[in-house]
Design a protein around this motif. Structure first.
Motif, PDB file in Angstrom:
ATOM      1  N   LEU A  32      -9.165 -26.541 -25.366  1.00 10.61           N
ATOM      2  CA  LEU A  32      -9.712 -25.199 -25.148  1.00 10.61           C
ATOM      3  C   LEU A  32     -10.801 -25.234 -24.085  1.00 10.61           C
ATOM      4  O   LEU A  32     -11.906 -25.715 -24.314  1.00 10.61           O
ATOM      5  N   ASN A  33     -10.470 -24.724 -22.913  1.00 10.15           N
ATOM      6  CA  ASN A  33     -11.397 -24.687 -21.780  1.00 10.15           C
ATOM      7  C   ASN A  33     -11.300 -23.300 -21.152  1.00 10.15           C
ATOM      8  O   ASN A  33     -10.381 -23.024 -20.386  1.00 10.15           O
ATOM      9  N   GLU A  34     -12.229 -22.414 -21.511  1.00  8.95           N
ATOM     10  CA  GLU A  34     -12.107 -21.003 -21.172  1.00  8.95           C
ATOM     11  C   GLU A  34     -13.355 -20.444 -20.489  1.00  8.95           C
ATOM     12  O   GLU A  34     -14.474 -20.926 -20.705  1.00  8.95           O
ATOM     13  N   GLU A  35     -13.131 -19.398 -19.712  1.00 15.25           N
ATOM     14  CA  GLU A  35     -14.241 -18.662 -19.108  1.00 15.25           C
ATOM     15  C   GLU A  35     -14.740 -17.556 -20.034  1.00 15.25           C
ATOM     16  O   GLU A  35     -15.923 -17.242 -20.046  1.00 15.25           O
ATOM     17  N   VAL A  36     -13.829 -16.955 -20.805  1.00 19.03           N
ATOM     18  CA  VAL A  36     -14.232 -15.886 -21.720  1.00 19.03           C
ATOM     19  C   VAL A  36     -14.756 -16.489 -23.023  1.00 19.03           C
ATOM     20  O   VAL A  36     -14.423 -17.614 -23.385  1.00 19.03           O
ATOM     21  N   THR A  37     -15.582 -15.716 -23.717  1.00 27.66           N
ATOM     22  CA  THR A  37     -16.028 -16.139 -25.040  1.00 27.66           C
ATOM     23  C   THR A  37     -14.957 -15.779 -26.066  1.00 27.66           C
ATOM     24  O   THR A  37     -14.239 -14.785 -25.910  1.00 27.66           O
ATOM     25  N   PHE A  38     -14.862 -16.594 -27.113  1.00 25.30           N
ATOM     26  CA  PHE A  38     -13.870 -16.343 -28.157  1.00 25.30           C
ATOM     27  C   PHE A  38     -14.304 -17.079 -29.414  1.00 25.30           C
ATOM     28  O   PHE A  38     -15.069 -18.053 -29.364  1.00 25.30           O
ATOM     29  N   ASP A  39     -13.856 -16.591 -30.547  1.00 29.09           N
ATOM     30  CA  ASP A  39     -14.095 -17.245 -31.824  1.00 29.09           C
ATOM     31  C   ASP A  39     -12.835 -18.004 -32.236  1.00 29.09           C
ATOM     32  O   ASP A  39     -11.719 -17.626 -31.852  1.00 29.09           O
ATOM     33  N   VAL A  40     -13.016 -19.045 -33.024  1.00 30.43           N
ATOM     34  CA  VAL A  40     -11.889 -19.831 -33.523  1.00 30.43           C
ATOM     35  C   VAL A  40     -11.921 -19.822 -35.051  1.00 30.43           C
ATOM     36  O   VAL A  40     -12.933 -20.171 -35.656  1.00 30.43           O
ATOM     37  N   LEU A  41     -10.820 -19.411 -35.649  1.00 32.84           N
ATOM     38  CA  LEU A  41     -10.663 -19.466 -37.097  1.00 32.84           C
ATOM     39  C   LEU A  41      -9.669 -20.571 -37.435  1.00 32.84           C
ATOM     40  O   LEU A  41      -8.500 -20.503 -37.051  1.00 32.84           O
ATOM     41  N   ILE A  42     -10.136 -21.599 -38.128  1.00 32.47           N
ATOM     42  CA  ILE A  42      -9.268 -22.670 -38.609  1.00 32.47           C
ATOM     43  C   ILE A  42      -9.048 -22.448 -40.100  1.00 32.47           C
ATOM     44  O   ILE A  42     -10.011 -22.386 -40.869  1.00 32.47           O
ATOM     45  N   ILE A  43      -7.792 -22.297 -40.502  1.00 30.73           N
ATOM     46  CA  ILE A  43      -7.471 -22.118 -41.915  1.00 30.73           C
ATOM     47  C   ILE A  43      -6.836 -23.405 -42.421  1.00 30.73           C
ATOM     48  O   ILE A  43      -5.713 -23.750 -42.046  1.00 30.73           O
ATOM     49  N   ASP A  44      -7.573 -24.121 -43.253  1.00 28.05           N
ATOM     50  CA  ASP A  44      -7.086 -25.373 -43.813  1.00 28.05           C
ATOM     51  C   ASP A  44      -6.312 -25.071 -45.098  1.00 28.05           C
ATOM     52  O   ASP A  44      -6.875 -24.652 -46.099  1.00 28.05           O
ATOM     53  N   ASP A  45      -5.012 -25.306 -45.046  1.00 23.27           N
ATOM     54  CA  ASP A  45      -4.116 -24.913 -46.144  1.00 23.27           C
ATOM     55  C   ASP A  45      -4.001 -26.015 -47.199  1.00 23.27           C
ATOM     56  O   ASP A  45      -2.927 -26.552 -47.454  1.00 23.27           O
ATOM     57  N   GLY A  46      -5.137 -26.353 -47.813  1.00 22.97           N
ATOM     58  CA  GLY A  46      -5.110 -27.330 -48.897  1.00 22.97           C
ATOM     59  C   GLY A  46      -4.787 -28.739 -48.458  1.00 22.97           C
ATOM     60  O   GLY A  46      -4.085 -29.475 -49.170  1.00 22.97           O
TER      61      GLY A  46
END
Length: 272
Positions: A32-46
């Motif tokens: 992930l190498n971006e100019e815009v800002t962004f959020d990351v949601l990681i969902i760990d499925d157990g």
């Protein structure tokens, strides 16, 4: 729904489902190498063990706005639905998808977000995709998809047009198309994006912005026949009295009997 709250820093949220693939997840985050800002949601499925501790990822990726949600193992469909509920609740404008192990080219999210911002009529946006062998890191194929809406409408009756980790779409669309269909066990994205194509204008960026890993344990490999059956269902539910509906049914039925090894060799030589 307080469990969906997060420290929101952007209008874009990238959803990454995770299950027992920490190395792949790290590779994805490193890409992930971006100019815009962004959020990351990681969902760990157990996962066993679950992603512990958060600080490991926060220290390793201080430039990313990360949020990790841990749940008991529920499967990819429920995880994907949870992700959509999450971006709805937090009122994001855009959401994108990336599967653990798949890689973003530089500024993938920036390019897609800027495109959607400049084209308010477009609700679903995909990109071209490079498939690579996980064991050797060699390119298997480069898949190019239709770049016009008429071409997209025809092609989706034959095969995937929007590879799951390439997509970005407007969260507002969920009001009309709902969440991923729970009765499509191994083709939920295909069935879901069919709804977008039927209800909205969609587009394709003619660039390879995703490298998608192919392994011997992927759904397309171990559950391919069930996936083809699910695709047949999705096509049947989107009947249109056009030639490509009937041709798509016939083509998909033929795929059911073709060995996966042969199909992989075909992709290697045809799509390069």
């Amino acid at each position: 729904m307080t469990e969906y709250s997060m420290n929101k820093k952007s209008d874009l949220c990238l959803i990454i489902p995770h299950f027992n693939n920490v190395d792949g997840l790290i590779r994805s985050l490193e890409s992930l190498n971006e100019e815009v800002t962004f959020d990351v949601l990681i969902i760990d499925d157990g996962s066993t063990p679950s992603l512990q501790p958060d600080e490991y990822f926060l220290d390793r990726f201080p430039h990313l706005s990360l949020n990790i949600v841990r749940i008991s193992h529920q499967g990819i469909i429920q995880v994907s639905i949870l992700g959509l509920r999450y971006v709805e609740f937090n009122r994001y404008i855009y959401t994108a998808r990336l599967d653990a192990g798949d890689l973003c080219m530089s500024n993938r999210l920036t390019i897609q977000r800027n495109y959607l911002h400049s084209h308010p009529e477009i609700y679903l946006l995909g990109t071209f995709c490079e498939y690579f062998d996980l064991e050797t890191d060699k390119t298997i194929a480069i898949k190019r998809f239709p770049t016009t809406m008429p071409g997209i409408r025809k092609k989706i009756y034959f095969n995937t047009v929007f590879e799951h980790p390439t997509v970005m779409f407007r969260v507002k669309a969920i009001e009309k198309v709902g969440y991923y269909p729970e009765d499509y066990i191994v083709a939920m994205d295909y069935a879901y994006f069919f709804k977008f194509v039927s209800n909205f204008e969609c587009a394709m960026i003619p660039e390879v912005l995703i490298r998608k890993e192919i392994s011997s344990t992927s759904i397309s490999t171990v559950k391919r026949k069930k996936q083809v059956i699910n695709r047949l269902r999705a096509i049947s539910e989107n009947f249109t009295p056009k030639w490509y509906f009937f041709a798509g049914i016939a083509y998909t039925a033929i795929l059911y009997v073709i060995p996966y090894s042969f199909l992989n060799r075909f992709k290697k030589y045809f799509f390069k």
